[in-house]
Design an enzyme around this catalytic site. Sequence first.
Site, PDB file in Angstrom:
ATOM      1  N   ASP A  17      95.077  32.908  63.578  1.00  0.00           N
ATOM      2  CA  ASP A  17      95.848  33.238  64.779  1.00  0.00           C
ATOM      3  C   ASP A  17      95.994  34.752  64.833  1.00  0.00           C
ATOM      4  O   ASP A  17      96.616  35.365  63.962  1.00  0.00           O
ATOM      5  CB  ASP A  17      97.215  32.554  64.712  1.00  0.00           C
ATOM      6  CG  ASP A  17      98.098  32.832  65.929  1.00  0.00           C
ATOM      7  OD1 ASP A  17      97.845  33.818  66.650  1.00  0.00           O
ATOM      8  OD2 ASP A  17      99.058  32.079  66.137  1.00  0.00           O
ATOM      9  N   HIS A  71      96.422  25.515  62.927  1.00  0.00           N
ATOM     10  CA  HIS A  71      95.682  26.762  62.704  1.00  0.00           C
ATOM     11  C   HIS A  71      96.404  27.938  63.326  1.00  0.00           C
ATOM     12  O   HIS A  71      95.832  29.020  63.468  1.00  0.00           O
ATOM     13  CB  HIS A  71      94.257  26.643  63.246  1.00  0.00           C
ATOM     14  CG  HIS A  71      93.444  25.642  62.505  1.00  0.00           C
ATOM     15  ND1 HIS A  71      92.424  24.941  63.079  1.00  0.00           N
ATOM     16  CD2 HIS A  71      93.531  25.204  61.233  1.00  0.00           C
ATOM     17  CE1 HIS A  71      91.904  24.123  62.184  1.00  0.00           C
ATOM     18  NE2 HIS A  71      92.568  24.259  61.057  1.00  0.00           N
ATOM     19  N   ARG A 106      96.835  21.824  54.534  1.00  0.00           N
ATOM     20  CA  ARG A 106      95.426  21.452  54.568  1.00  0.00           C
ATOM     21  C   ARG A 106      95.099  20.436  53.474  1.00  0.00           C
ATOM     22  O   ARG A 106      94.293  19.520  53.666  1.00  0.00           O
ATOM     23  CB  ARG A 106      94.559  22.701  54.404  1.00  0.00           C
ATOM     24  CG  ARG A 106      93.073  22.413  54.541  1.00  0.00           C
ATOM     25  CD  ARG A 106      92.266  23.693  54.497  1.00  0.00           C
ATOM     26  NE  ARG A 106      90.852  23.398  54.615  1.00  0.00           N
ATOM     27  CZ  ARG A 106      89.913  23.882  53.810  1.00  0.00           C
ATOM     28  NH1 ARG A 106      90.238  24.688  52.826  1.00  0.00           N
ATOM     29  NH2 ARG A 106      88.650  23.575  53.990  1.00  0.00           N
ATOM     30  N   ASN A 111      85.708  21.184  50.610  1.00  0.00           N
ATOM     31  CA  ASN A 111      86.749  21.520  49.642  1.00  0.00           C
ATOM     32  C   ASN A 111      86.332  22.567  48.611  1.00  0.00           C
ATOM     33  O   ASN A 111      87.145  23.386  48.188  1.00  0.00           O
ATOM     34  CB  ASN A 111      87.193  20.255  48.890  1.00  0.00           C
ATOM     35  CG  ASN A 111      87.851  19.235  49.792  1.00  0.00           C
ATOM     36  OD1 ASN A 111      88.526  19.586  50.758  1.00  0.00           O
ATOM     37  ND2 ASN A 111      87.652  17.960  49.493  1.00  0.00           N
TER      38      ASN A 111
END
Length: 357
Positions: free
Chosen positions: A251, A199, A69, A101
Amino acid sequence: MAVTRSSSTWDGFFIISLIVIVSSLFGTSSAQLNSTFYSGTCPNASAIVRSTIQQALQSDARIGASLIRLHFHDCFVNGCDGSLLLDDTGSTQSEKNAPANANSTRGFNVVDNIKTALENACPGIVSCSDVLALASEASVSLAGGPSWAVLLGRRDGLTANLSGANSLPSPFEGLNNITSKFVAVGLNTTDVVALSGAHTFGRGQCVTFNNRLFNFNGTGNPDPTLNSTLLSSLQQLCPQNGSSSGITNLDLSTPDAFDKNYFTNLQSNNGLLQSDQELFSNSGSATIPIVNSFGSNQTLFFEAFVQSMIKMGNISPLTGNSGEIRQDCKVVNGQSSATAAEDIQLQSDGPVSVADM
């Protein structure tokens, strides 16, 4: 579901494929970068990065998603120049302060550990921007995803760009807006879907998806594209008007493995974030057949992901005499940091801020 692990077969396949990818997709920009850039000056650079991440994974299963990321958030602002890693100075605010961020990006301490190890082995050679590119590949590979020959030779930027970071994609944005932001940096719809597939590992905090749970878009009802079983569990984790600090897996099925399950989750309305689920549930979208293709063919997803990662890594790199090779990723050479960098372990992981805040 069995997780497909990286192997020498995958390594060979993607190294060979890289020749075609580089020649057909990237032209003169990527010609300034090459996979053997450090072969004579720091031949163990990739191994050093990988071993440092392996050590970090022993105590932090989500660190790989956090590191990739960082690479995404870096490349989408000023290009892939390591500007995200810079701390505040007296005159310039860090990109770490941007909404996408702040209290969200993490893994900076691991980047520092990697850089320290590289400086011990090869002082002044490997840039911080290349550290992020190498760390992304290692993180994916170590989680069972593909390996690829990372193009190297980036140099580090001399300043941060907070205003640019303020425009990073958001998990609450619609698909059209997100796609436009990808197109603005030279990426396309396939890249949106492929990069969102990262992801498949990492975590998300309630604040990144609770807009879907009770009053979606001011309707007074939950997001109708959210699976009802998942909705119930998320409402318990993130009660209305309750704490937004709860964390869950991006997930549901294989949370720490890099595989195609992210896409099969979308097909059953089990995408955690609005920006994820819209890839499949936005009627008539060009992203739907891509989701279906990746959901049925992990090899196809892996190949597309590698291509998209290489494309993203070639967004406006500094090369030649531009920029510098930072000695400390937090500060420009010759300056001292105004504030110590902290590794804030909150909110979400994954390479694309469309899935994380």
